[in-house]
Design an enzyme around this catalytic site. Sequence first.
Site, short mmCIF file in Angstrom:
data_model
loop_
_atom_site.label_atom_id
_atom_site.label_comp_id
_atom_site.label_asym_id
_atom_site.label_seq_id
_atom_site.Cartn_x
_atom_site.Cartn_y
_atom_site.Cartn_z
N LYS A 202 -1.28 6.93 -14.98
CA LYS A 202 -1.62 5.61 -14.72
C LYS A 202 -3.09 5.82 -13.77
O LYS A 202 -3.86 5.01 -13.98
CB LYS A 202 -0.61 5.15 -13.47
CG LYS A 202 -0.82 3.75 -13.16
CD LYS A 202 0.58 3.62 -12.29
CE LYS A 202 1.41 2.69 -12.93
NZ LYS A 202 2.78 2.17 -12.05
N THR B 167 11.23 0.38 -4.56
CA THR B 167 12.26 0.26 -4.16
C THR B 167 13.70 -0.44 -5.00
O THR B 167 14.17 -1.38 -4.52
CB THR B 167 12.57 -0.52 -2.68
OG1 THR B 167 11.99 -1.48 -2.79
CG2 THR B 167 11.71 0.39 -1.59
N CYS C 299 12.04 -8.82 -7.96
CA CYS C 299 12.15 -8.75 -6.53
C CYS C 299 13.53 -9.44 -6.37
O CYS C 299 14.42 -9.00 -5.67
CB CYS C 299 11.07 -9.54 -5.97
SG CYS C 299 9.61 -8.39 -5.59
N1 NAD Z 1 6.02 -6.81 -7.69
C1 NAD Z 1 6.04 -7.82 -6.66
O1 NAD Z 1 5.78 -9.11 -7.07
C2 NAD Z 1 6.30 -7.32 -5.24
C3 NAD Z 1 6.09 -8.43 -4.36
C4 NAD Z 1 6.24 -8.36 -3.13
C5 NAD Z 1 6.96 -6.89 -2.69
N2 NAD Z 1 7.30 -6.14 -3.65
C6 NAD Z 1 7.94 -4.70 -3.42
O2 NAD Z 1 6.73 -3.82 -3.45
C7 NAD Z 1 7.37 -2.61 -3.58
C8 NAD Z 1 6.44 -1.80 -4.82
O3 NAD Z 1 6.76 -2.82 -5.88
P1 NAD Z 1 5.89 -2.89 -7.32
O4 NAD Z 1 6.33 -3.99 -8.03
O5 NAD Z 1 4.28 -2.71 -6.97
O6 NAD Z 1 6.34 -1.44 -7.66
P2 NAD Z 1 5.74 -0.60 -9.09
O7 NAD Z 1 6.92 0.19 -9.77
O8 NAD Z 1 4.99 -1.53 -10.12
O9 NAD Z 1 4.84 0.36 -8.39
C9 NAD Z 1 5.42 1.63 -7.60
C10 NAD Z 1 4.46 2.82 -8.02
O10 NAD Z 1 4.48 3.83 -6.73
C11 NAD Z 1 4.55 5.03 -7.80
N3 NAD Z 1 5.08 6.32 -6.60
C12 NAD Z 1 6.46 6.18 -6.43
N4 NAD Z 1 6.79 7.22 -5.48
C13 NAD Z 1 5.38 7.63 -4.98
C14 NAD Z 1 5.05 8.62 -4.26
N5 NAD Z 1 5.84 9.60 -3.53
N6 NAD Z 1 3.44 8.84 -4.23
C15 NAD Z 1 2.81 8.10 -5.06
N7 NAD Z 1 3.13 7.05 -5.81
C16 NAD Z 1 4.33 6.99 -5.75
C17 NAD Z 1 5.06 4.76 -8.99
O11 NAD Z 1 4.69 5.93 -9.74
C18 NAD Z 1 4.63 3.43 -9.05
O12 NAD Z 1 3.29 3.42 -9.92
C19 NAD Z 1 8.72 -2.67 -3.89
O13 NAD Z 1 9.53 -2.43 -2.62
C20 NAD Z 1 8.94 -4.43 -4.11
O14 NAD Z 1 10.09 -4.51 -3.82
C21 NAD Z 1 7.00 -6.32 -4.86
#
Ligand code: NAD
Length: 434
Positions: A35, A86, A263
């Site tokens: 990525k 999460t 979500c």
């Molecule tokens: N997607 C949405 O619309 C949205 C909206 C509001 C809140 N959220 C919340 O935000 C959070 C992230 O969601 P997302 O959709 O962006 O997830 P995602 O899976 O798209 O991205 C998470 C990223 O974190 C990386 N990662 C994991 N552990 C790591 C570490 N220790 N160090 C560095 N990188 C690490 C993963 O490789 C991945 O690329 C979740 O808790 C979700 O509930 C998401």
Amino acid sequence: MRVTMIGSGYVGLVSGACFADFGHEVICVDLDAGKIAALNRGEIPIFEPGLDELVASNVRAGRLSFTTELAASVRHAEAVFIAVGTPSRRGDGHADLSYVHQAARDVAAAIGGFTVVVTKSTVPVGTGDEVERIMREARPDGDFAVVSNPEFLREGAAIADFKRPDRIVIGTEDPRARKVMEELYRPLYLNAAPLLFTARRTSELIKYAANAYLATKITFINEIADLCEQVGANVQEVARGIGLDNRIGGKFLHAGPGYGGSCFPKDTLALMKTAQDMASPLRIVETVVAVNDQRKRAMARKVVAACGGSVRGKRIAVLGLAFKPNTDDMREAPSLAIITALTDAGAQIVAYDPESMDSARPLLPEIAYAPDAYACLEGADALVIVTEWNAFRALDLDRVKAALKRPVVIDLRNIYRSSEMRQRGFEYLNIGNA
Ligand SMILES: NC(=O)c1ccc[n+]([C@@H]2O[C@H](COP(=O)([O-])OP(=O)(O)OC[C@H]3O[C@@H](n4cnc5c(N)ncnc54)[C@H](O)[C@@H]3O)[C@@H](O)[C@H]2O)c1
């Protein structure tokens, strides 16, 4: 300010690019080397309207960069955001906090001077306390504050949501952290986005309560839609009729195949589990989760009924796979459950989605994929509209009718008018409209 974003997914990448656009110096970190390499080549790993230009212009301006080196990027940061996933924990539905805890340990080991560590991931109430405990254990000498700042952006409109939020919720009682957070978000509250400061646990709960409320609203109108079908009423008119009442509001009253996405399903489940553990069960949320789960397969039964009671050996065209338009995100998309139920019943599925077919292929390897909407319909016994992409709202209906073997359309997003479709000779079924 110097900001580091841990996790460069939908939330980390969008918030990182937006903070850079406000003028902050942002480093986005991810464990996924592929990525980061793609981002460094100027490729955006997800589909989100406007994100490619926003990232490119801030990279050019030298305010945004990408790395896998967490320690080096955290050392000089004033604020470090944790924006890792999460997901639902396998087996019990609680939020899996292993990524958050790992990030907390890694960040603790790397901080230099006073650092505000901000949990942006959606996390159960009390997680901030645990992050603080983990960090304190790793760095008894560390000068840091742990803050909750849940994210409310919607995929598909993420940049506009981040830049023009209805509110910014910040959970901290530490005056130094409060100052840093005010400075970070200053460009927004100058534009009058209310900054709501609360205790950390309150802030964590606000995020879950908001998502559970929205999921409830959708589920409510979905059940009213089922009743409309039984009594000969029209759910769109009912939704408008109630939505014009300011106390109710017209948003999130579109009946459909049930909520999905990255979500609502996991957050409603996690909130339900927390509440049960605290001996304060949320009966309404429990019911919403159960009703929504059953709804997706019920949609498949609706398709089977429209096909005369059996789909065995029939070719079914599916338009739209992503859980909503303007994203390529397939997490918990209703299409997954609907297509699986139809394939179980013996149907051959041909699908088309403008952006999500690459993410869909590994999840739905047994179906065929078409290069465009009309190719998808060719020779099909029925058309099912699952995601309301704009491109599907104005199909050439003569072409649709000519391409289909039988003119059967099941519109799970109510994007066509029944009267017009029937006039044109389609057997047309939608949601909540007898
Ligand atoms: N997607 C949405 O619309 C949205 C909206 C509001 C809140 N959220 C919340 O935000 C959070 C992230 O969601 P997302 O959709 O962006 O997830 P995602 O899976 O798209 O991205 C998470 C990223 O974190 C990386 N990662 C994991 N552990 C790591 C570490 N220790 N160090 C560095 N990188 C690490 C993963 O490789 C991945 O690329 C979740 O808790 C979700 O509930 C998401």
